[in-house]
Scaffold this active site. Structure first.
Site, PDB file in Angstrom:
ATOM      1  N   ASP A 113     118.478  57.491  36.225  1.00  0.00           N
ATOM      2  CA  ASP A 113     119.407  58.489  36.760  1.00  0.00           C
ATOM      3  C   ASP A 113     120.579  57.738  37.403  1.00  0.00           C
ATOM      4  O   ASP A 113     120.407  57.070  38.431  1.00  0.00           O
ATOM      5  CB  ASP A 113     118.638  59.324  37.806  1.00  0.00           C
ATOM      6  CG  ASP A 113     119.460  60.475  38.351  1.00  0.00           C
ATOM      7  OD1 ASP A 113     120.704  60.387  38.311  1.00  0.00           O
ATOM      8  OD2 ASP A 113     118.856  61.448  38.833  1.00  0.00           O
ATOM      9  N   HIS A 114     121.749  57.876  36.796  1.00  0.00           N
ATOM     10  CA  HIS A 114     122.895  57.085  37.246  1.00  0.00           C
ATOM     11  C   HIS A 114     123.398  57.517  38.631  1.00  0.00           C
ATOM     12  O   HIS A 114     124.183  56.814  39.254  1.00  0.00           O
ATOM     13  CB  HIS A 114     124.022  57.201  36.209  1.00  0.00           C
ATOM     14  CG  HIS A 114     124.933  56.016  36.174  1.00  0.00           C
ATOM     15  ND1 HIS A 114     124.895  55.021  37.117  1.00  0.00           N
ATOM     16  CD2 HIS A 114     125.904  55.653  35.311  1.00  0.00           C
ATOM     17  CE1 HIS A 114     125.812  54.119  36.848  1.00  0.00           C
ATOM     18  NE2 HIS A 114     126.432  54.481  35.759  1.00  0.00           N
TER      19      HIS A 114
END
Ligand code: CAO
Length: 416
Positions: free
Chosen positions: A386-387
């Site tokens: 998850d950036h």
């Protein structure tokens, strides 16, 4: 005509609050209760309505100003009461004339042709929220005054795109140009229950989480030599331990070194939850569909114990005997297709987790090592994260760390 001064009203706790949006323009005709500005404090945002009707003469504040009760918002040119009554009467008369014309012509004017196209009103916070979910605020029907879009409208819109009702994926209003049966024989079957249940979760993950997938080739030659040489000390029989048990051990070590991967986002409090436990999720392929049970406290298990737990848990899944709670409360998931085949793929994060490790089938590769071309055993991995929580550099470091844990010094790194 008289000039009416519109002031910031008494709003209880609001002091030195920021103007985040000016919703009107000079020269604009407004009605009583039309929203003028949006104020945002730490706790909430509030729209300030007009107390009068009229034409805006001058706006006195800008986005970014800090305001308090009694500050001048704008000057409004408003009619006195007598003028207003006369004007209302004139308008009513005009409407009556128009009605009569329509009746005469026996025509119905479609509403859409009479309404002007308008820009959509929404606070910057709501616009940002819509943008993050990949939605265009102009396409979202607003439930607020004058069609203004709220955060709830954005959520409803996203839900309506993938309408989910009681675990059932409903038709996204999309019609095929031609029916499938027009091209040949078909057969209709129900979507299996497990797929119906996991579908909305996958859609949520894919649409809400900005995924990045990093691929890596890990040289596991020494680890594989060791794994295939394992035998039972007493019986002398060869021991079969899946590579997944070694990979799990390496992953636990990486999770300890990179706590951001053993985390979840708490959207309600805008906080990151760091987990102190190490419960790994494993994607299990079953005849009923994909299931992702957790194996608890993997950090306290030996490689042999992990292998056994994997066998036991996947059997429970395939026989539909696993407890529902065992699908929740994970640190990170491993999706291994190594027993089937293929190399790299894009695993989808299993929220509320923030990362997932995809494992492909190991293969032999000729590599130049110390001036010689040698054959090495390569494990392809694909790490999705998850950036919002994990940066690209951290993702790359995580992969390098995993490579070391499974590389030639694996015995030291994994402390078998
Ligand atoms: N490379 C090469 N061989 C591998 C391997 C890899 N990365 N991983 C496993 N293998 C081998 C095993 O050693 C085993 O070999 P032997 O039969 O010679 O002992 C064989 O492949 C079969 O392994 P397995 O898949 O039965 O067992 P596992 O412990 O590796 O995996 C489980 C267990 C539950 C993860 C697996 O059975 C499974 O269901 N995988 C599918 C996961 C999935 O569907 N993911 C996709 C999710 S997204 O849709």
């Amino acid at each position: 005509m008289k000039i009416q001064k519109i002031l910031v009203p008494d709003m209880g706790d609001f002091k030195d609050v920021e103007v985040i949006e000016v919703l009107v323009k000079e020269g604009q005709q407004i009605k009583k209760n039309d929203s003028l500005i949006t104020l945002e404090s730490d706790k909430s945002s509030v729209e300030v309505p007009s107390t009068h009707e009229g034409v805006i003469e001058k706006i006195n504040i800008k986005v970014g100003n800090k305001v308090n009760q009694g500050d001048l918002i704008l000057d409004l040119k408003s009619e006195n009461q007598k003028e207003a009554v006369n004007k209302d009467k004139k308008i009513e008369k005009k409407i009556e004339v128009k009605k009569q014309e329509i009746i005469k012509q026996k025509e119905i004017i479609p509403a859409a042709t009479t309404s002007k196209s308008r820009t959509k009103s929404a606070s910057p916070k709501v616009r940002k929220f819509a943008r993050e979910l990949g939605a265009n605020v102009l396409e979202i029907p607003g439930s607020q005054r004058a069609g203004r879009v709220s955060e709830e409208d954005v959520k409803n819109f996203i839900r309506s795109q993938v309408a989910v009702n009681g675990g059932k994926i409903e038709k996204k209003i999309h019609k095929e140009e031609y029916a499938h049966e027009e091209f040949g024989e078909i057969e209709l079957k129900d979507i299996p229950r497990v797929k119906r249940l996991s579908g909305p979760q996958l859609v949520r993950s894919w649409t809400e989480i900005p995924h990045v997938t990093q691929h890596e080739e890990i040289d596991i030659t020494e680890m594989e030599q060791f794994r295939s040489s394992l035998y039972d000390y007493y019986s002398g029989e060869m021991l079969k331990v899946t590579p997944l048990a070694f990979i799990s051990k390496a992953l636990i070590s990486a999770l300890k070194a990179f706590p951001n991967f053993n985390a979840s986002i708490d959207p309600n409090q805008n906080k990151i939850i760091y987990k102190k436990y190490f419960h790994l999720g494993f994607a299990v392929d079953t005849p009923h569909g994909l299931m992702v049970p957790k194996i608890r406290n993997v950090d306290q298990m030996s490689i042999k114990e992990i292998g056994e737990a994997l066998k036991k848990t996947s059997k429970l899944c395939r026989e539909l005997k696993i407890d529902k709670k065992e699908f929740f409360g994970g640190s990170m998931t491993i999706s291994s297709l190594g027993g089937i085949g293929g190399t790299f793929f894009t695993p989808i994060i299993n929220p509320p987790e923030v990362a997932i490790l995809g494992v492909g089938k190991s293969f032999d590769k000729l590599i130049r090592l110390k001036g010689k071309v040698v054959s090495r055993k390569i494990l392809p991995i694909s790490l999705s994260y998850d950036h919002r929580i994990i940066d690209g550099a951290e993702g790359a470091r995580f992969c390098v760390y995993l490579s070391k844990c499974l590389g030639k010094d694996f015995a030291f790194k994994l402390a078998v």
